[in-house]
Motif scaffolding. Structure first.
Motif, PDB file in Angstrom:
ATOM      1  N   ARG A 160     -48.714   0.344  38.564  1.00 18.20           N
ATOM      2  CA  ARG A 160     -48.970  -0.213  37.239  1.00 18.20           C
ATOM      3  C   ARG A 160     -49.783   0.794  36.429  1.00 18.20           C
ATOM      4  O   ARG A 160     -50.773   1.341  36.916  1.00 18.20           O
ATOM      5  CB  ARG A 160     -49.710  -1.543  37.354  1.00 18.20           C
ATOM      6  N   ALA A 208     -51.737  -3.592  30.813  1.00 17.37           N
ATOM      7  CA  ALA A 208     -51.576  -4.753  31.684  1.00 17.37           C
ATOM      8  C   ALA A 208     -50.764  -5.854  31.021  1.00 17.37           C
ATOM      9  O   ALA A 208     -50.182  -6.703  31.706  1.00 17.37           O
ATOM     10  CB  ALA A 208     -52.941  -5.293  32.095  1.00 17.37           C
ATOM     11  N   CYS A 240     -43.235   3.314  36.143  1.00 12.79           N
ATOM     12  CA  CYS A 240     -44.340   2.382  36.403  1.00 12.79           C
ATOM     13  C   CYS A 240     -44.252   1.180  35.477  1.00 12.79           C
ATOM     14  O   CYS A 240     -43.542   1.195  34.459  1.00 12.79           O
ATOM     15  CB  CYS A 240     -45.684   3.092  36.224  1.00 12.79           C
ATOM     16  N   HIS A 241     -44.982   0.136  35.829  1.00 13.65           N
ATOM     17  CA  HIS A 241     -45.114  -1.030  34.965  1.00 13.65           C
ATOM     18  C   HIS A 241     -46.044  -0.660  33.813  1.00 13.65           C
ATOM     19  O   HIS A 241     -47.222  -0.351  34.031  1.00 13.65           O
ATOM     20  CB  HIS A 241     -45.695  -2.204  35.748  1.00 13.65           C
ATOM     21  N   GLY A 242     -45.518  -0.700  32.611  1.00 14.54           N
ATOM     22  CA  GLY A 242     -46.331  -0.324  31.468  1.00 14.54           C
ATOM     23  C   GLY A 242     -45.507  -0.324  30.204  1.00 14.54           C
ATOM     24  O   GLY A 242     -44.276  -0.459  30.238  1.00 14.54           O
TER      25      GLY A 242
END
Length: 328
Positions: A160, A208, A240-242
């Motif tokens: 993340r 987030a 990535c998570h973003g």
């Protein structure tokens, strides 16, 4: 607009890679066998900042492929990165401007991955506006496809961006606390450490909130402009998570250095449609601190060109931020 600032680095010639002949004979034989014919030519990739093998291989039967390879004993981190990229490539949505993975191979302690070759070139700096706009148009498709990531990608346990920011990207706070040496700063920014800390500290919270995925390392040397002017997006290790606007801002730093109207391009891009009002400033502050501090301690396995790239990138991010903030 900005005054054009030439990069001290030629992104067409940043890499320091082994040639085909430097690979172990067993690895060369295994690659040739998998390709279906002997390799008769290897055009080593000159862009990038790692020391792994990367080349377009041409075979005696007229075939071609792009192959990356690294030895577990000497470059374990690269082997891990290549394996991660292979896992990601097999799970990306179809139809994106991303080179297709053909196969992977383990031989004699070496890991290799084979992709479709792209007949293209690294974008020229200063950016040709047409090439930059083609890249931004291609990123529209990338961002849209990853806004709601496929289950098979989400199941990979990708990092993340919010965590990466706290662990490795945010450095102005470390400078302010005396735990990291302050990099040289130009006069308009020298007294702005508190503002830089305040801006970068927002990145984890903003990141987030994102529900999608983003490339994570969208630099000029990770883009290829094809013969038909299509932009291709390479090197997917850091997915990535973003939010996609993080990559958009990072890419446009080089456009700012070339004197292009990057503020308008950022604001108009669909990837920035839901970005917080200060997302661009937050990203510029964070990336400036990351690059300027990283330039002082490059990894020994990286290209010797990496510090110059990081220093210049950090300086341009700061200059763009200072103009936007009217710091004088």
């Amino acid at each position: 607009m900005s005054n054009p600032s030439a990069s001290p680095v030629s992104y067409h010639a940043t890499a320091q890679r082994p040639g085909w002949a430097a690979l172990p004979a067993a690895v060369r034989a295994a690659l040739s066998a998998r390709l279906g014919a002997p390799v008769v030519q290897a055009r080593v990739a000159t862009a990038g900042f790692t020391r792994g093998f990367a080349a377009v291989l041409r075979t005696a039967d007229g075939g071609s492929a792009f192959v990356k390879a690294a030895a577990r004993a000497e470059q374990p981190h690269l082997v891990d990165w290549y394996a991660r990229e292979a896992a990601i490539l097999t799970r990306l949505p179809a139809g994106l401007p991303v080179p297709r993975l053909r196969w992977t191979l383990w031989e004699a302690g070496w890991y290799a991955l084979c992709l479709d070759p792209v007949d293209g070139h690294t974008p020229r700096l200063p950016w040709d506006p047409t090439e930059l706009d083609a890249t931004l148009a291609g990123f529209v498709d990338i961002a849209a496809a990853l806004a709601e990531p496929p289950t098979e990608l989400a199941d990979l346990g990708l990092p993340r961006l919010a965590d990466l920011a706290r662990e490795d990207i945010l450095w102005w706070g470390e400078v302010a606390a005396g735990r990291e040496a302050a990099p040289p700063l130009p006069a308009p920014v020298a007294g702005r450490l508190a503002e830089l800390v305040a801006l970068e500290s927002k990145l984890p919270g903003y990141a987030a909130e994102a529900t999608g995925l983003t490339h994570g390392d969208l630099r000029v040397d990770n883009v290829l402009i094809g013969a038909d002017a299509t932009a291709w997006f390479c090197d997917w290790t850091w997915l990535c998570h973003g939010p996609a606007w993080f990559d958009l801002a990072g890419l446009l730093i080089t456009g700012y250095a070339g004197g292009l109207d990057v503020d308008t391009r950022f604001a108009a891009h669909p990837a920035a449609a839901d970005a917080p009002a200060d997302a661009l400033d937050v990203t510029l502050a964070a990336l400036a601190g990351y690059h300027l501090t990283a330039a002082a301690s490059p990894p020994p396995t990286a290209s010797a060109q990496l510090p110059a790239h990081q220093r210049w990138t950090g300086e341009q991010a700061l200059a763009w931020l200072a103009r936007r903030q009217a710091w004088t």
